[in-house]
Design a protein around this motif. Structure first.
Motif, PDB file in Angstrom:
ATOM      1  N   LEU A  19       0.819  -1.206   0.000  1.00  0.00           N
ATOM      2  CA  LEU A  19       0.000   0.000   0.000  1.00  0.00           C
ATOM      3  C   LEU A  19       0.856   1.262   0.000  1.00  0.00           C
ATOM      4  N   MET A  20       1.999   1.211   0.664  1.00  0.00           N
ATOM      5  CA  MET A  20       2.904   2.359   0.640  1.00  0.00           C
ATOM      6  C   MET A  20       3.435   2.603  -0.768  1.00  0.00           C
ATOM      7  N   LEU A  21       3.688   1.528  -1.512  1.00  0.00           N
ATOM      8  CA  LEU A  21       4.095   1.663  -2.908  1.00  0.00           C
ATOM      9  C   LEU A  21       2.974   2.294  -3.728  1.00  0.00           C
ATOM     10  N   LEU A  22       1.750   1.830  -3.524  1.00  0.00           N
ATOM     11  CA  LEU A  22       0.611   2.416  -4.221  1.00  0.00           C
ATOM     12  C   LEU A  22       0.450   3.889  -3.857  1.00  0.00           C
ATOM     13  N   PHE A  23       0.659   4.217  -2.589  1.00  0.00           N
ATOM     14  CA  PHE A  23       0.572   5.596  -2.135  1.00  0.00           C
ATOM     15  C   PHE A  23       1.575   6.470  -2.895  1.00  0.00           C
ATOM     16  N   ALA A  24       2.811   6.011  -2.976  1.00  0.00           N
ATOM     17  CA  ALA A  24       3.847   6.779  -3.685  1.00  0.00           C
ATOM     18  C   ALA A  24       3.487   6.951  -5.156  1.00  0.00           C
ATOM     19  N   LEU A  25       2.956   5.907  -5.768  1.00  0.00           N
ATOM     20  CA  LEU A  25       2.586   5.990  -7.188  1.00  0.00           C
ATOM     21  C   LEU A  25       1.444   6.977  -7.399  1.00  0.00           C
ATOM     22  N   VAL A  26       0.484   7.007  -6.483  1.00  0.00           N
ATOM     23  CA  VAL A  26      -0.632   7.947  -6.618  1.00  0.00           C
ATOM     24  C   VAL A  26      -0.145   9.383  -6.455  1.00  0.00           C
ATOM     25  N   VAL A  27       0.801   9.612  -5.534  1.00  0.00           N
ATOM     26  CA  VAL A  27       1.369  10.953  -5.377  1.00  0.00           C
ATOM     27  C   VAL A  27       2.065  11.380  -6.670  1.00  0.00           C
ATOM     28  N   ARG A  64      -2.119   3.057 -15.776  1.00  0.00           N
ATOM     29  CA  ARG A  64      -2.103   1.620 -16.050  1.00  0.00           C
ATOM     30  C   ARG A  64      -1.152   0.887 -15.093  1.00  0.00           C
ATOM     31  N   VAL A  65       0.001   1.484 -14.831  1.00  0.00           N
ATOM     32  CA  VAL A  65       0.963   0.876 -13.905  1.00  0.00           C
ATOM     33  C   VAL A  65       0.349   0.724 -12.523  1.00  0.00           C
ATOM     34  N   ILE A  66      -0.335   1.751 -12.055  1.00  0.00           N
ATOM     35  CA  ILE A  66      -0.974   1.681 -10.734  1.00  0.00           C
ATOM     36  C   ILE A  66      -2.000   0.549 -10.711  1.00  0.00           C
ATOM     37  N   GLY A  67      -2.789   0.439 -11.786  1.00  0.00           N
ATOM     38  CA  GLY A  67      -3.772  -0.646 -11.845  1.00  0.00           C
ATOM     39  C   GLY A  67      -3.119  -2.014 -11.804  1.00  0.00           C
ATOM     40  N   GLY A 105     -12.412  -6.654   1.609  1.00  0.00           N
ATOM     41  CA  GLY A 105     -13.282  -5.620   1.075  1.00  0.00           C
ATOM     42  C   GLY A 105     -12.590  -4.277   0.965  1.00  0.00           C
ATOM     43  N   ARG A 106     -11.733  -3.957   1.936  1.00  0.00           N
ATOM     44  CA  ARG A 106     -11.018  -2.680   1.901  1.00  0.00           C
ATOM     45  C   ARG A 106     -10.070  -2.617   0.707  1.00  0.00           C
ATOM     46  N   LEU A 107      -9.380  -3.710   0.454  1.00  0.00           N
ATOM     47  CA  LEU A 107      -8.426  -3.718  -0.655  1.00  0.00           C
ATOM     48  C   LEU A 107      -9.143  -3.712  -2.002  1.00  0.00           C
ATOM     49  N   VAL A 108     -10.280  -4.396  -2.077  1.00  0.00           N
ATOM     50  CA  VAL A 108     -11.084  -4.357  -3.300  1.00  0.00           C
ATOM     51  C   VAL A 108     -11.591  -2.934  -3.546  1.00  0.00           C
ATOM     52  N   TRP A 109     -11.964  -2.253  -2.482  1.00  0.00           N
ATOM     53  CA  TRP A 109     -12.474  -0.897  -2.578  1.00  0.00           C
ATOM     54  C   TRP A 109     -11.463   0.039  -3.246  1.00  0.00           C
ATOM     55  N   ILE A 110     -10.198  -0.110  -2.880  1.00  0.00           N
ATOM     56  CA  ILE A 110      -9.159   0.720  -3.499  1.00  0.00           C
ATOM     57  C   ILE A 110      -9.089   0.454  -5.001  1.00  0.00           C
ATOM     58  N   GLY A 111      -9.115  -0.813  -5.384  1.00  0.00           N
ATOM     59  CA  GLY A 111      -9.080  -1.153  -6.807  1.00  0.00           C
ATOM     60  C   GLY A 111     -10.297  -0.635  -7.550  1.00  0.00           C
ATOM     61  N   LEU A 112     -11.478  -0.712  -6.911  1.00  0.00           N
ATOM     62  CA  LEU A 112     -12.703  -0.217  -7.533  1.00  0.00           C
ATOM     63  C   LEU A 112     -12.629   1.289  -7.757  1.00  0.00           C
ATOM     64  N   LEU A 113     -12.138   2.009  -6.757  1.00  0.00           N
ATOM     65  CA  LEU A 113     -11.987   3.454  -6.906  1.00  0.00           C
ATOM     66  C   LEU A 113     -11.005   3.789  -8.027  1.00  0.00           C
ATOM     67  N   VAL A 119      -9.248  11.247  -2.571  1.00  0.00           N
ATOM     68  CA  VAL A 119     -10.019  10.239  -1.825  1.00  0.00           C
ATOM     69  C   VAL A 119      -9.264   8.911  -1.807  1.00  0.00           C
ATOM     70  N   ILE A 120      -8.782   8.493  -2.975  1.00  0.00           N
ATOM     71  CA  ILE A 120      -8.003   7.251  -3.060  1.00  0.00           C
ATOM     72  C   ILE A 120      -6.763   7.343  -2.183  1.00  0.00           C
ATOM     73  N   LEU A 121      -6.064   8.460  -2.274  1.00  0.00           N
ATOM     74  CA  LEU A 121      -4.860   8.658  -1.462  1.00  0.00           C
ATOM     75  C   LEU A 121      -5.203   8.609   0.023  1.00  0.00           C
ATOM     76  N   GLY A 122      -6.326   9.198   0.398  1.00  0.00           N
ATOM     77  CA  GLY A 122      -6.727   9.201   1.800  1.00  0.00           C
ATOM     78  C   GLY A 122      -7.016   7.812   2.324  1.00  0.00           C
ATOM     79  N   PHE A 123      -7.726   7.009   1.546  1.00  0.00           N
ATOM     80  CA  PHE A 123      -8.017   5.639   1.979  1.00  0.00           C
ATOM     81  C   PHE A 123      -6.727   4.825   2.121  1.00  0.00           C
ATOM     82  N   ILE A 124      -5.831   4.964   1.146  1.00  0.00           N
ATOM     83  CA  ILE A 124      -4.572   4.219   1.229  1.00  0.00           C
ATOM     84  C   ILE A 124      -3.791   4.632   2.471  1.00  0.00           C
TER      85      ILE A 124
END
Length: 379
Positions: free
Chosen positions: A39-47, A123-126, A148-156, A193-198
């Motif tokens: 999730l920290m990797l995903l956070f960095a990618l979203v930033v 695409r990389v984030i996905g 469910g929480r992890l699926v939620w991030i992917g759905l967003l 919102v995505i960044l906040g959840f992560i």
């Protein structure tokens, strides 16, 4: 004769019963740490995605790709004919015809690469999300209640891709020179919102579940509620900042604290119908962003004063750090105005908004889940 047993002998014995632990439970405990790193990797990618998106907007590159091809669009033009075909598509939209008719193919390539890079990073984030989620699910490492929480991030993330195209499509017809500002605000807002959840999930996974349950019993309910309001107030200011960026309102008035030498912007209701001014009038939109910033600063001072009375030092410190970041953001916002939103200044302003938002969220977390401290460490 049997030796008499000493009193409390069983209690003092070093022998302890062995407790069998299943492999899945062990994997799930270890999975918390691995999932947190993921999730920290995903956070960095979203930033990075937010930064690249800001640069794409500031360089007027967002409309250079006029089609949405989630799969085949991953490949850029590979030869001269393909580059010419992409350029010909761009030449059909209003932005080229009304603003960029001077462009040659080499000029077009510059803005094309910005938008292609923005979409490619999406695409990389996905892929990072999908690979991580499938792996953790396959090995049974997802803790109870976290699927469910992890699926939620992917759905967003999937919704964000669709909203990105909805945003771009608004600038391909009529007389639009840019995307619709309210669609840009929606796109950036969902990114936060995505960044906040992560970020929230990273904070939760950084503490054992047992500690979180114990900490909730001593939460500072009033400060947690103020932190929630603070977070939403900051989010509103971020959305207004997106409206400013969407119509280049940051460059319309470059004096401060006045606007064009006045305390109110000239012609605040010049558009018809009147509601359009809230979204499309550069003077009024910048004025709204300024006033909301002042109100947010006042609210932040109130939150800080209340946080100084918190019994937990870590919680109090978290609110102080968030407040300092917000003050820096206010100062940088003024500097952004007087420099006419130069590219590097505007980008720094956007990234500091990310840091401020996350630090406010972190302060809220510490109010809701105070870090245990000794009696000596309390006030």
């Amino acid at each position: 004769m049997a030796e008499k047993r000493k009193l409390f002998e069983e209690v003092q014995s070093d022998t302890r019963p062995e407790i069998a632990t299943g492999g899945i439970d062990s994997a799930r405990r270890g999975g918390r740490r691995a999932i947190r790193y993921w999730l920290m990797l995903l956070f960095a990618l979203v930033v990075v995605m937010i930064a690249v998106g800001g640069l794409t907007r500031l360089t007027d590159s967002g409309l250079s790709i006029t089609e949405w091809r989630p799969l085949t669009g991953a490949l850029p033009p590979m030869n001269a004919a393909e580059w010419q075909a992409e350029f010909d598509k761009y030449r059909q939209i209003p932005e080229f015809q009304l603003q960029n008719a001077w462009m040659e193919l080499d000029d077009f390539k510059v803005i094309y690469w910005w938008e292609w890079g923005h979409r490619q990073l999406g695409r990389v984030i996905g892929l990072v999300w999908a690979a991580g989620f499938v792996t953790f699910l396959a090995v049974g490492a997802i803790p109870t209640g976290w699927t469910g929480r992890l699926v939620w991030i992917g759905l967003l993330g999937g919704i964000q891709g669709a909203i990105g195209w909805w945003m771009v499509s608004s600038g391909l017809e009529g007389t639009m020179l840019d995307v619709a500002s309210y669609r840009l605000a929606t796109h950036l807002g969902l990114a936060f919102v995505i960044l906040g959840f992560i970020a929230w999930y990273v904070l939760l996974l950084g503490r054992p579940e047992r500690d979180l349950m114990q900490s909730r019993r001593i939460r500072d309910a009033k400060l947690f509620s103020l932190g929630t309001g603070w977070m939403h107030f900051a989010f509103l200011q971020i959305l207004l900042g997106a409206l400013v960026a969407g119509i280049d309102a940051g460059r319309s008035y470059t004096d401060w604290p006045t606007m064009g030498g006045q305390w109110l912007p000239p012609d605040p209701l010049m558009l018809e119908p009147a509601w359009r001014n809230v979204l499309e009038n550069p003077g009024l939109v910048q004025f709204m962003h300024r006033i909301t910033g002042y109100l947010l600063l006042l609210f932040s001072i109130m939150v800080l004063i209340r946080s100084r009375r918190a019994a937990n030092r870590v919680t109090s410190g978290a609110f102080l750090v968030a407040f300092v970041a917000l003050c820096g953001q206010v100062v940088l916002g003024v500097y952004t105005v007087i420099t006419a939103a130069q590219l590097h200044v505007a980008l720094t302003h956007q990234l500091l908004a990310v840091a401020t938002f996350v630090l406010i969220l972190r302060a809220r977390f510490h109010a809701g889940y105070p870090v245990p401290q000794s009696v000596r460490g309390s006030r």
